[in-house]
Write a protein that holds these residues in place. Structure first.
Motif, PDB file in Angstrom:
ATOM      1  N   MET A 279      82.820   0.947 -38.431  1.00 26.20           N
ATOM      2  CA  MET A 279      84.270   0.729 -38.540  1.00 26.20           C
ATOM      3  C   MET A 279      84.773  -0.475 -37.756  1.00 26.20           C
ATOM      4  N   GLY A 280      83.889  -1.131 -37.006  1.00 27.16           N
ATOM      5  CA  GLY A 280      84.313  -2.294 -36.241  1.00 27.16           C
ATOM      6  C   GLY A 280      84.480  -1.971 -34.769  1.00 27.16           C
ATOM      7  N   PRO A 281      84.788  -2.987 -33.962  1.00 25.88           N
ATOM      8  CA  PRO A 281      84.869  -2.787 -32.512  1.00 25.88           C
ATOM      9  C   PRO A 281      85.866  -1.694 -32.137  1.00 25.88           C
ATOM     10  N   TYR A 282      85.524  -0.947 -31.094  1.00 19.78           N
ATOM     11  CA  TYR A 282      86.487   0.005 -30.529  1.00 19.78           C
ATOM     12  C   TYR A 282      87.801  -0.737 -30.313  1.00 19.78           C
ATOM     13  N   PRO A 283      88.927  -0.174 -30.765  1.00 20.72           N
ATOM     14  CA  PRO A 283      90.170  -0.965 -30.804  1.00 20.72           C
ATOM     15  C   PRO A 283      90.900  -1.158 -29.483  1.00 20.72           C
ATOM     16  N   PHE A 284      90.433  -0.519 -28.402  1.00 18.73           N
ATOM     17  CA  PHE A 284      91.232  -0.533 -27.175  1.00 18.73           C
ATOM     18  C   PHE A 284      90.380  -0.852 -25.949  1.00 18.73           C
ATOM     19  N   TYR A 285      89.603  -1.931 -26.027  1.00 16.87           N
ATOM     20  CA  TYR A 285      88.765  -2.335 -24.892  1.00 16.87           C
ATOM     21  C   TYR A 285      89.606  -2.542 -23.635  1.00 16.87           C
ATOM     22  N   GLU A 286      90.810  -3.091 -23.787  1.00 17.84           N
ATOM     23  CA  GLU A 286      91.646  -3.397 -22.623  1.00 17.84           C
ATOM     24  C   GLU A 286      92.026  -2.129 -21.855  1.00 17.84           C
ATOM     25  N   ASP A 287      92.130  -1.011 -22.561  1.00 10.14           N
ATOM     26  CA  ASP A 287      92.546   0.242 -21.935  1.00 10.14           C
ATOM     27  C   ASP A 287      91.391   1.192 -21.661  1.00 10.14           C
ATOM     28  N   GLY A 288      90.196   0.859 -22.137  1.00  7.59           N
ATOM     29  CA  GLY A 288      89.034   1.703 -21.904  1.00  7.59           C
ATOM     30  C   GLY A 288      89.021   2.940 -22.790  1.00  7.59           C
ATOM     31  N   TYR A 289      87.980   3.756 -22.583  1.00  2.02           N
ATOM     32  CA  TYR A 289      87.827   5.019 -23.310  1.00  2.02           C
ATOM     33  C   TYR A 289      87.665   6.132 -22.289  1.00  2.02           C
ATOM     34  N   LYS A 290      88.476   7.184 -22.442  1.00  2.18           N
ATOM     35  CA  LYS A 290      88.355   8.363 -21.599  1.00  2.18           C
ATOM     36  C   LYS A 290      88.200   9.604 -22.467  1.00  2.18           C
ATOM     37  N   LEU A 291      87.403  10.546 -21.980  1.00  2.52           N
ATOM     38  CA  LEU A 291      87.287  11.866 -22.593  1.00  2.52           C
ATOM     39  C   LEU A 291      87.628  12.873 -21.508  1.00  2.52           C
ATOM     40  N   VAL A 292      88.634  13.717 -21.775  1.00  4.14           N
ATOM     41  CA  VAL A 292      89.200  14.571 -20.738  1.00  4.14           C
ATOM     42  C   VAL A 292      89.230  16.017 -21.211  1.00  4.14           C
ATOM     43  N   GLU A 293      88.681  16.916 -20.412  1.00  2.58           N
ATOM     44  CA  GLU A 293      88.759  18.335 -20.746  1.00  2.58           C
ATOM     45  C   GLU A 293      90.218  18.777 -20.725  1.00  2.58           C
ATOM     46  N   ALA A 294      90.611  19.524 -21.775  1.00  4.56           N
ATOM     47  CA  ALA A 294      92.010  19.925 -21.948  1.00  4.56           C
ATOM     48  C   ALA A 294      92.103  21.429 -22.183  1.00  4.56           C
ATOM     49  N   PRO A 295      93.262  22.017 -21.902  1.00  2.82           N
ATOM     50  CA  PRO A 295      93.445  23.456 -22.116  1.00  2.82           C
ATOM     51  C   PRO A 295      93.850  23.807 -23.553  1.00  2.82           C
ATOM     52  N   TYR A 296      93.379  23.040 -24.502  1.00  2.00           N
ATOM     53  CA  TYR A 296      93.560  23.306 -25.928  1.00  2.00           C
ATOM     54  C   TYR A 296      92.429  22.604 -26.654  1.00  2.00           C
ATOM     55  N   LEU A 297      92.304  22.810 -27.952  1.00  2.00           N
ATOM     56  CA  LEU A 297      91.091  22.417 -28.680  1.00  2.00           C
ATOM     57  C   LEU A 297      90.811  20.923 -28.640  1.00  2.00           C
ATOM     58  N   GLY A 298      91.835  20.090 -28.872  1.00  2.00           N
ATOM     59  CA  GLY A 298      91.586  18.654 -28.869  1.00  2.00           C
ATOM     60  C   GLY A 298      92.758  17.891 -29.431  1.00  2.00           C
ATOM     61  N   MET A 299      92.781  16.587 -29.163  1.00  2.00           N
ATOM     62  CA  MET A 299      93.818  15.705 -29.696  1.00  2.00           C
ATOM     63  C   MET A 299      93.387  14.263 -29.449  1.00  2.00           C
ATOM     64  N   GLU A 300      93.824  13.378 -30.371  1.00  2.00           N
ATOM     65  CA  GLU A 300      93.378  11.988 -30.369  1.00  2.00           C
ATOM     66  C   GLU A 300      94.205  11.106 -29.461  1.00  2.00           C
ATOM     67  N   HIS A 301      94.546  11.550 -28.281  1.00  3.59           N
ATOM     68  CA  HIS A 301      95.363  10.738 -27.386  1.00  3.59           C
ATOM     69  C   HIS A 301      94.661   9.411 -27.097  1.00  3.59           C
TER      70      HIS A 301
END
Length: 545
Positions: A279-301
């Motif tokens: 799909m091409g380069p990750y679109p947000f290199y300037e902001d980085g990538y985070k994966l955070v455990e959440a108290p619900y199933l998931g969301m594309e924040h």
């Protein structure tokens, strides 16, 4: 004349097929439309500051909104802030502005019409309240105030569909993202970590027992993607050498889940490599990538993906495709991260077109399965998810009323993507289509027409009937056939006027392509029943002459 009649019938059918019997009210129109209080101004930047009172489950704060006047203004500007939240003051140029409440909308009164097009202004909205509590996040939306398994506070928000205005004042319109990004300052009790989108800039002790974290988001971001996670987190970092250089990766899990999380989150790097290839380069290199455990199933924040799949493979430990392939990866990591390309990078202007988010992201699950297990198993997975299609209503919902439409935007949307790939019959062309979409609409909001026309032009295929059949109606084409002597007879039923598909059949040792329509056709046939292609969403039935 016959062609004219067909066009009239098609137009009438699509209009009626894409009009549900749902009832919409004044608030739906205010929220879902680009009306007189919105269309003339464009958000340039948000500067959001929020203080959390965890004991009373309330918040207070302010949002400084920088905007540009892009068309002749009206004297009322629409700010969105939902019920249970209260506006205290709205300031501009050091003066308080008058405002009035209209349900979930606050009308800001000022002679904006006297300002010329091109003018940039700042308004600051000061507010407080107790945000709606989500009963079943992320589906119903709102705040989650719970305790983790050792009794420590665990607080988060999920508000797609419901809207960011459930907790902060903004222009809550999916079609307008802050062009120059956003600052987010969050003040929380000491002893709790707070993670948000973008990059952490500073942590500061404030009043007794409180501290503030400041985050900078450099890229445009949709309001529903703006988020926070408050809890007792453990953090570790990594990097990926990606297509645009070094991508910073940050991982956050509840402290007692560190061991499980390190194992499960290891899937992120191969996933990102796979997605960048397709799909091409990750679109947000300037902001980085985070994966955070959440108290619900998931969301594309955006740049801070929410994870709540209980460290299970598949979708909460089951395979949505019923093929076994879905148990080879963690569905939430893959699906929610796939939204960084479709949903966060490319964003539909109206949520009625959110198949652009969900259909293409659902297909990204199959792309990852292809990277992991090969094309055959990936196609089994993709087709297997079609069993979840309900055909309750058209995929594209009603415009201008905040209507998200049917859940078919996921799996039926993915089926449309797969059929485009089948019609291209060239994986490299398909890959370049995916990459081209993310380049052409990089950090942009798009209309359905813009999106479809790019695909049609780039593919060189007449895909309009495909889009109209599968997105604007809830009809699944029925392919009827019978053999007679040395002939194969066939036709489509349950279709819109003018619909056809190129279907390849094995005729003895040769391949034959047919183009069924609503009229009976026949071709020479050697012997035996035809084997129809599996990569089109069809119902197939043998009938009698």
């Amino acid at each position: 004349m016959n062609k004219l009649i067909s066009v009239i019938l098609l137009s009438w059918y699509l209009l009626s097929a894409n009009t549900s019997f749902a009832f919409y009210n004044h608030q739906d129109t205010l929220r879902g439309s680009n009306g007189i209080g919105r269309y003339w101004w464009d958000v340039q930047h948000y500067d959001l500051s929020v203080k959390f009172d965890t004991a009373n489950q309330s918040i207070s704060g302010s949002n400084r909104i920088t905007f540009k006047i892009t068309a002749q203004p009206h004297d009322s500007l629409q700010l969105d802030l939902q019920e249970l939240m209260f506006m205290d003051h709205i300031m501009m140029d050091g003066k308080e502005l008058n405002f009035s409440k209209d349900g979930n909308v606050w009308w800001v009164k000022y002679p904006f019409s006297q300002l010329p097009v091109g003018t940039e202004k700042e308004i600051t909205a000061v507010y407080h309240g107790k945000p709606k509590v989500a009963e079943h996040a992320p589906w119903d939306g709102g705040f989650i105030w719970i305790k983790d398994s050792v009794g420590k506070p665990w607080i988060a928000v999920a508000c797609q569909g419901l809207g960011a205005s459930v907790w902060w004042p903004c222009k809550d319109d999916q079609g307008d993202e802050p062009d120059n990004g956003m600052n987010v300052a969050l003040e929380v009790p000491e002893g709790l970590d707070c993670i948000s989108n973008g990059r952490l800039q500073a942590t500061t002790n404030t009043t007794a027992g409180m501290h503030r974290v400041d985050y900078l988001i450099k890229n445009p971001i949709n309001t529903y993607d703006v988020t926070f996670y408050i809890g007792d987190y453990i953090h570790w970092s990594d990097t990926l050498n990606g297509e645009k250089g070094k991508l910073d990766l940050d991982f956050y899990a509840l402290r007692y889940n560190e061991s499980k999380a390190r194992k499960q989150f290891a899937e992120v790097k191969p996933m990102l490599r796979c997605f960048e290839y397709w799909m091409g380069p990750y679109p947000f290199y300037e902001d980085g990538y985070k994966l955070v455990e959440a108290p619900y199933l998931g969301m594309e924040h955006q740049s801070a993906v929410a994870y709540g799949n209980s460290y299970k493979m598949g979708y909460m430990g089951r395979d949505r495709s019923n093929t076994g392939v879905g148990m080879s990866f963690d569905f939430i990591i893959i699906h929610e991260s796939g939204h960084e390309w479709f949903g966060n990078n490319i964003t539909a202007k109206d949520i009625a077109d959110n198949w652009i988010h969900e259909g293409w992201t659902t297909y990204s699950e199959g792309l990852y399965a292809e990277c992991l297990l090969g094309k055959e198993k990936a196609f089994d997975y993709i087709r297997g998810e079609w069993r979840n299609i309900t055909n309750d209503q058209p995929v594209i919902a009603n415009y201008g009323v905040n209507d998200e439409g049917s859940s078919d935007k996921y799996d039926k949307g993915s089926a449309v993507v797969h059929m485009i790939r089948a019609m291209l019959n060239d994986d490299e062309k398909f890959r370049q289509l995916l990459r081209g979409l993310n380049k052409e609409f990089y950090h942009k909001t798009v209309t359905e027409t813009e999106f479809e026309q790019y695909i049609i032009k780039t593919s060189g295929l007449d895909l309009q009937p495909l889009f109209d059949q599968y997105l604007r109606s809830n009809l699944i084409p029925q392919l009827e056939y019978y053999t007679k002597g040395k002939e194969l007879h066939f036709r489509f039923t349950n279709i819109i006027p003018g619909f056809t598909l190129p279907l390849q059949l094995k005729n003895g040792k040769e391949m034959t392509t047919i183009h069924p329509t609503g009229e009976w056709q026949q071709i020479k046939w050697k012997k035996g029943n035809p084997e129809f292609p599996k990569d089109f969403l069809l119902k197939i039935s043998e009938t009698k002459e």
